[in-house]
Design an enzyme around this catalytic site. Structure first.
Site, PDB file in Angstrom:
ATOM      1  CG  PHE A 122      -2.529   1.236   1.497  1.00  0.00           C
ATOM      2  CD1 PHE A 122      -3.241   0.871   0.100  1.00  0.00           C
ATOM      3  CD2 PHE A 122      -2.466   1.824   1.621  1.00  0.00           C
ATOM      4  CE1 PHE A 122      -4.395   1.744   0.338  1.00  0.00           C
ATOM      5  CE2 PHE A 122      -3.096   2.968   1.646  1.00  0.00           C
ATOM      6  CZ  PHE A 122      -4.587   2.693   1.007  1.00  0.00           C
ATOM      7  CB  THR A 180       5.484  -6.275  -2.217  1.00  0.00           C
ATOM      8  OG1 THR A 180       6.245  -7.092  -2.231  1.00  0.00           O
ATOM      9  CG2 THR A 180       4.487  -6.552  -0.972  1.00  0.00           C
ATOM     10  N   GLY A 222       7.167  10.415  -7.571  1.00  0.00           N
ATOM     11  CA  GLY A 222       7.191   8.658  -7.426  1.00  0.00           C
ATOM     12  C   GLY A 222       7.205   7.428  -7.914  1.00  0.00           C
ATOM     13  CD  GLU A 281      11.163  -0.023  -9.347  1.00  0.00           C
ATOM     14  OE1 GLU A 281      10.950  -0.999  -8.459  1.00  0.00           O
ATOM     15  OE2 GLU A 281      10.310  -0.033 -10.182  1.00  0.00           O
ATOM     16  CE  LYS A 292       9.981  -1.125 -15.456  1.00  0.00           C
ATOM     17  NZ  LYS A 292      10.205   0.633 -15.777  1.00  0.00           N
TER      18      LYS A 292
HETATM   19  N1  LIG Z   1       6.572   3.847  -8.431  1.00  0.00           N
HETATM   20  C1  LIG Z   1       6.140   3.662  -9.750  1.00  0.00           C
HETATM   21  O1  LIG Z   1       5.796   4.073 -10.653  1.00  0.00           O
HETATM   22  C2  LIG Z   1       6.086   1.715 -10.147  1.00  0.00           C
HETATM   23  C3  LIG Z   1       5.497   1.696 -11.385  1.00  0.00           C
HETATM   24  C4  LIG Z   1       5.642   0.296 -12.237  1.00  0.00           C
HETATM   25  C5  LIG Z   1       6.649  -0.951 -10.822  1.00  0.00           C
HETATM   26  N2  LIG Z   1       6.200  -0.632  -9.573  1.00  0.00           N
HETATM   27  C6  LIG Z   1       7.033  -1.630  -8.709  1.00  0.00           C
HETATM   28  O2  LIG Z   1       5.228  -1.650  -7.743  1.00  0.00           O
HETATM   29  C7  LIG Z   1       6.555  -2.361  -6.830  1.00  0.00           C
HETATM   30  C8  LIG Z   1       5.340  -1.753  -5.714  1.00  0.00           C
HETATM   31  O3  LIG Z   1       6.658   0.319  -5.227  1.00  0.00           O
HETATM   32  P1  LIG Z   1       5.883   1.219  -4.836  1.00  0.00           P
HETATM   33  O4  LIG Z   1       6.551   2.382  -5.299  1.00  0.00           O
HETATM   34  O5  LIG Z   1       4.302   1.655  -4.012  1.00  0.00           O
HETATM   35  O6  LIG Z   1       7.045   1.202  -3.797  1.00  0.00           O
HETATM   36  P2  LIG Z   1       6.198   1.466  -2.205  1.00  0.00           P
HETATM   37  O7  LIG Z   1       5.441   3.092  -2.670  1.00  0.00           O
HETATM   38  O8  LIG Z   1       7.687   1.498  -1.576  1.00  0.00           O
HETATM   39  O9  LIG Z   1       5.626   0.431  -1.189  1.00  0.00           O
HETATM   40  C9  LIG Z   1       5.599  -0.718  -0.856  1.00  0.00           C
HETATM   41  C10 LIG Z   1       4.112  -1.017  -0.072  1.00  0.00           C
HETATM   42  O10 LIG Z   1       4.585  -2.835   0.090  1.00  0.00           O
HETATM   43  C11 LIG Z   1       4.535  -2.863   1.438  1.00  0.00           C
HETATM   44  N3  LIG Z   1       5.069  -3.789   2.219  1.00  0.00           N
HETATM   45  C12 LIG Z   1       6.833  -3.955   1.983  1.00  0.00           C
HETATM   46  N4  LIG Z   1       6.441  -5.304   2.294  1.00  0.00           N
HETATM   47  C13 LIG Z   1       5.866  -6.337   2.075  1.00  0.00           C
HETATM   48  C14 LIG Z   1       5.040  -7.139   2.733  1.00  0.00           C
HETATM   49  N5  LIG Z   1       5.665  -8.801   3.751  1.00  0.00           N
HETATM   50  N6  LIG Z   1       3.558  -7.759   2.905  1.00  0.00           N
HETATM   51  C15 LIG Z   1       3.136  -6.380   2.733  1.00  0.00           C
HETATM   52  N7  LIG Z   1       3.509  -4.990   2.372  1.00  0.00           N
HETATM   53  C16 LIG Z   1       4.509  -5.401   1.913  1.00  0.00           C
HETATM   54  C17 LIG Z   1       5.090  -1.571   1.729  1.00  0.00           C
HETATM   55  O11 LIG Z   1       4.661  -0.824   3.553  1.00  0.00           O
HETATM   56  P3  LIG Z   1       4.147  -0.646   4.667  1.00  0.00           P
HETATM   57  O12 LIG Z   1       3.355   0.695   3.564  1.00  0.00           O
HETATM   58  O13 LIG Z   1       4.294  -0.410   5.852  1.00  0.00           O
HETATM   59  O14 LIG Z   1       6.069   0.316   4.137  1.00  0.00           O
HETATM   60  C18 LIG Z   1       4.321  -0.355   1.213  1.00  0.00           C
HETATM   61  O15 LIG Z   1       2.646  -0.185   1.764  1.00  0.00           O
HETATM   62  C19 LIG Z   1       7.738  -2.031  -6.651  1.00  0.00           C
HETATM   63  O16 LIG Z   1       7.778  -3.877  -7.078  1.00  0.00           O
HETATM   64  C20 LIG Z   1       8.104  -1.884  -8.191  1.00  0.00           C
HETATM   65  O17 LIG Z   1       8.954  -1.663  -8.501  1.00  0.00           O
HETATM   66  C21 LIG Z   1       6.602   0.319  -9.372  1.00  0.00           C
END
Ligand SMILES: NC(=O)c1ccc[n+]([C@@H]2O[C@H](COP(=O)([O-])OP(=O)(O)OC[C@H]3O[C@@H](n4cnc5c(N)ncnc54)[C@H](OP(=O)(O)O)[C@@H]3O)[C@@H](O)[C@H]2O)c1
Length: 352
Positions: free
Chosen positions: A21, A106, A216, A219, A234
């Site tokens: 989240f 995650t 945002g 990574e 990718k």
């Molecule tokens: N950002 C982008 O634009 C984008 C685009 C495409 C793909 N992605 C991919 O999408 C994924 C998420 O990216 P993000 O930017 O949203 O990352 P982020 O903001 O760091 O969010 C990661 C989330 O995962 C949660 N988490 C970590 N360990 C966990 C576990 N064991 N069980 C349940 N939840 C857990 C974290 O919890 P807490 O809130 O408690 O810390 C946080 O809510 C990544 O794999 C990234 O490579 C991102």
């Protein structure tokens, strides 16, 4: 996509479990709640969050988490709701709840694949379809996870992990069906492209990176973006899914953008050229070669005009010529939209 469909949902209700989240998880959650009525009317199904997890627990609801019980202004903090369970685990919920779609958001750990790898395995084994933005588990064992999905008659989709809103896999698998792909070039990382574009306009590297993080799109560990590894991952997923290769990450020659000098960008600009971080798959003497590297491209290059947070991919085929797609919103909402697209493909297109 495969055609088996073992799950049945009364009244088109599709249970969802979301892990993660952060930027993307929140964007997906908001998108599904915002588009609830449109999805019902247009696609005939009702996506219903049964559980949403962070690292420290989960919100679990038998009735479902809806826009009525989570008003928009309080959506960002799930821990304040009565059904929040500190310490609750994703795998336990997946084993207990009636299956639907598991959404994995995650952080990507491209070395171990965890925690997403364990989540996705548990989901597939328990009969959940899986859509993932998390690349880590796919790098760890794409073949094993796809086999597991097949054995359990469920789908594993990962558009959001392969350049998100920019169509890469769909385009190659559907629009180019029957054509043989001879090469692929892509600008696949919005953060590096944003940094290179801003540096070309005179911004310094650190400030451009900070802006990408504010948006945002970087990574959680931006080293993966700027050192070229996100692009490499990718490229690997596209190669192994679309070309049927068994490419390993170690086989990709990777060079990032951390050593690019402002002078090089200025020189490229004054020559009416541009520096782009290009992921490339080419066939040479019957073997595919993969590389990621900054390249100077001129105006005739199909990806020359891909600037800012935009991405692009160019395929050369034997019968359809060159096909380029560019754009695709590079932000958490774009990634969320790619997750939603995969769910719609699973339910609305593949089974009608
Ligand atoms: N950002 C982008 O634009 C984008 C685009 C495409 C793909 N992605 C991919 O999408 C994924 C998420 O990216 P993000 O930017 O949203 O990352 P982020 O903001 O760091 O969010 C990661 C989330 O995962 C949660 N988490 C970590 N360990 C966990 C576990 N064991 N069980 C349940 N939840 C857990 C974290 O919890 P807490 O809130 O408690 O810390 C946080 O809510 C990544 O794999 C990234 O490579 C991102």
């Amino acid at each position: 996509l495969e055609s088996s469909f073992p799950l049945r949902f009364k009244g088109g209700r599709v249970p969802l479990v979301l892990a993660g989240f952060g930027h993307v998880g929140k964007a997906f959650f908001g998108l599904v709640l915002d588009k609830g009525n449109y999805l019902k009317t247009r696609y005939g199904f009702d996506l219903n969050f049964r559980a949403v997890f962070k690292s420290d627990g989960g919100l679990i609801s038998d009735a479902g988490i809806t826009s009525e019980n989570i008003p928009e202004e309080t959506r960002h903090n799930l821990t304040r709701y009565p059904n929040w369970k500190p310490g609750a685990r994703v795998e336990a919920a997946l084993r207990k709840l009636k299956p639907g779609v598991f959404v994995e958001c995650t952080p990507s750990d491209i070395r171990t694949g965890e925690p997403g790898y364990g989540h996705i395995r548990a989901a597939l084994e328990a009969g959940w379809h899986v859509v993932t933005a998390n690349k880590g588990p796919l790098v760890a064992d794409l073949k094993g996870l796809r086999d597991l999905a097949r054995r359990n008659h469920v789908f594993l989709e990962y558009s959001a992990a392969t350049a998100a809103a920019l169509p890469t896999l769909d385009l190659a698998l559907y629009s180019l069906a029957g054509a043989e792909i001879q090469s692929i070039e892509g600008i696949l990382n919005g953060t590096s492209n944003y940094i290179l574009t801003r540096m070309g306009e005179g911004e310094d590297y650190a400030e451009a990176l900070r802006q990408a993080q504010d948006k945002g799109i970087a990574e959680p560990n931006p080293e993966l973006d700027v050192q070229g590894w996100d692009t490499a991952v990718k490229l690997l997923l596209i190669a192994n899914s679309v070309l049927g290769l068994d490419l390993a990450l170690e086989k990709i020659k990777v060079k990032g953008i951390t050593r690019i000098s402002p002078e090089l960008l200025e020189k490229a600009k004054s020559d009416e050229k541009a520096v782009k971080l290009i992921g490339r798959l080419v066939r040479s003497a019957g073997r595919w070669k993969a590389s990621v590297s900054p390249e100077i491209v001129d105006r005739s290059h199909p990806l020359f005009g891909v600037n800012g947070t935009n991405k692009g991919i160019h395929f050369v085929t034997d019968t359809m010529g060159g096909i380029t797609v560019t754009g695709g919103k590079s932000d958490p909402r774009g990634a969320a939209a790619a997750l939603l697209k995969d769910i719609i493909h699973i339910f609305a297109l593949a089974h009608n």
